[in-house]
Design an enzyme around this catalytic site. Structure first.
Site, PDB file in Angstrom:
ATOM      1  N   SER A   1      30.276  38.033  28.779  1.00 25.52           N
ATOM      2  CA  SER A   1      30.763  37.502  29.842  1.00 25.52           C
ATOM      3  C   SER A   1      32.151  38.328  30.235  1.00 25.52           C
ATOM      4  O   SER A   1      32.567  38.334  31.827  1.00 25.52           O
ATOM      5  CB  SER A   1      31.631  35.840  29.193  1.00 25.52           C
ATOM      6  OG  SER A   1      29.881  35.355  29.086  1.00 25.52           O
TER       7      SER A   1
ATOM      8  N   SER B   1      30.495  34.896  32.966  1.00 29.93           N
ATOM      9  CA  SER B   1      30.984  33.902  33.230  1.00 29.93           C
ATOM     10  C   SER B   1      31.754  34.135  33.722  1.00 29.93           C
ATOM     11  O   SER B   1      32.984  33.400  34.103  1.00 29.93           O
ATOM     12  CB  SER B   1      31.173  32.854  32.026  1.00 29.93           C
ATOM     13  OG  SER B   1      31.918  33.785  30.739  1.00 29.93           O
TER      14      SER B   1
ATOM     15  N   LYS C   1      41.913  34.056  33.360  1.00 32.76           N
ATOM     16  CA  LYS C   1      40.427  32.932  32.544  1.00 32.76           C
ATOM     17  C   LYS C   1      40.490  31.440  32.366  1.00 32.76           C
ATOM     18  O   LYS C   1      41.218  31.128  31.468  1.00 32.76           O
ATOM     19  CB  LYS C   1      38.948  33.843  31.874  1.00 32.76           C
ATOM     20  CG  LYS C   1      38.071  32.664  32.562  1.00 32.76           C
ATOM     21  CD  LYS C   1      36.724  33.621  30.879  1.00 32.76           C
ATOM     22  CE  LYS C   1      35.411  32.484  31.179  1.00 32.76           C
ATOM     23  NZ  LYS C   1      34.446  33.498  30.262  1.00 32.76           N
TER      24      LYS C   1
END
Length: 385
Positions: free
Chosen positions: A120, A96, A20
């Site tokens: 997330s 996310s 990420k």
């Protein structure tokens, strides 16, 4: 597909990992999916989780997309593009860690590394039909992860295969030992408010595994959700307020950040009191049971069209966010879809017993009847082990 935003080739292992883009990789800028960080300098040092991943013999193949500044649950991103949900293309990928979930669902990597401040990892895992683990708070070091300070955020893995996820955790954390086999856990279901179809699927999974019948309530779930929201608002505002007047933030993130500025010290004091009480309640329940079971999502994910039209849905995290507040390990495990929509079971364990949560998941996967695992190759198929 926009799940990956930068190709890399670090390490020499055969197992592929995407990271990420809120996590530092030396030599590359960390932009967190935001135009406000378009001119960010290259990171000087790998984040701790990146160092561990490479030392364990994995190969990092890309930086993964995300909801801007890791501050949203839909996974949409107008600047870097929104990852397509490979198994449920009409639906949002979830946020996310949208890119990490979408990449492993699409088979682009064996492991996606994400972060989970309020669901997330688990929300996108559930939306995309893969496994996602939020470890015990502090288990995997956050050095080199945005934001630098968080009392909620955890680094963790996502995978389309449970055994791949377990192997990765064992490789980056020598204290994580699941062992062989999958013993029946002492498990209790949690009584929560959720869509009837989702509750039915979770109950059926537990019944198939011979684990139905034990159901308990957990006081302060709603209060814990609100407390975690207050804390993430203040902590994200402190971390990101400098970019508010840049003119480069997406409208949804800018709106939420400006609202976050109104979070009061009194709200934070109340949130910390709720944290203490809720954590104690979870610990008490886990003195009797090893694992608690409940749905990951209270309802089905938004359609991508609805999200792109501006609909928000923070309540999709109502069953996951409380365990960020308490710090307990929690894993999202995909079940068979309901009418083409994803369903996932969440397992919560004792603080520090991340391996126990994974053993329980392995038991449930092994106990699942063959007809409950779809292997047709359709985009909404249930992933295998």
């Amino acid at each position: 597909m926009s799940s990956l935003i930068q190709s890399l080739d670090l390490g020499k292992g055969s197992k592929r990992v995407v990271v990420k883009d809120s996590i530092d990789i030396a030599g590359y800028p960390t932009r967190a999916g935001s135009a406000a960080l378009a001119d960010a300098p290259a990171a000087e040092r790998h984040a701790e989780i990146v160092e561990r991943t490479l030392a364990a013999g994995y190969r990092i193949v890309a930086k993964a997309n995300l909801h801007e500044l890791a501050f949203g649950m839909t996974g949409l991103n107008a600047w870097t593009g929104t990852p397509e949900n490979p198994r449920f293309p009409a639906l949002i990928p979830g946020g996310s860690s949208s890119g990490s979930a979408a990449a492993v669902a699409a088979g682009l990597a064996e492991i996606g590394i994400g972060t989970d401040t309020g669901g997330s990892i688990r929300v996108p895992a559930a939306c995309c039909g893969v496994y996602g683990l939020k470890p015990t708070f502090g288990r995997l070091g956050r050095r080199g992860v945005m934001p630098a300070h968080s009392s909620l955020d955890c680094v963790g893995p996502l995978s389309a295969d449970l055994d791949e996820l377990i192997a990765f955790m064992a490789a980056v954390d020598t204290d994580f030992v699941v062992g062989n086999g999958a013993a029946m856990p002492r498990l209790s279901g949690l009584a929560v408010a959720a869509d009837a179809a989702i509750l039915g699927a979770v109950e059926a999974c537990l019944e198939d595994a011979g684990l139905a019948g034990e159901t308990r309530t957990l006081p302060l779930m709603d209060e814990a959700y609100e407390a975690a929201m207050a804390l993430i608002r203040r902590e994200t505002y402190v971390a990101c307020a400098a970019w508010l007047d840049s003119g480069r933030l997406g409208s949804d993130v800018e709106r939420r950040l400006r609202a976050a500025a109104e979070t009061t010290d009194a709200e934070l004091r109340e949130a910390e009191a709720v944290r203490r009480a809720f954590t104690a309640g979870v610990d008490r329940l886990l003195e009797t049971y090893e694992v608690l079971a409940l749905p990951t999502l209270p309802h089905f994910p938004l359609t991508r069209v609805a999200a792109e039209e501006g609909r928000q849905d923070l309540s999709v995290s109502s069953l996951v966010r409380p365990f960020n507040l308490s710090g307990h390990p929690a894993l999202s495990l995909p079940l068979s879809p309901s009418r083409g929509r994803p369903v996932s079971l969440q397992l919560v364990g004792r603080r520090g017993d991340d391996a126990g949560v994974c053993r329980a998941a392995r038991y449930l996967v092994g106990a699942r009847p063959a007809e409950a695992i779809q292997t047709t190759g359709e985009t909404h198929a249930q992933p295998g082990r």
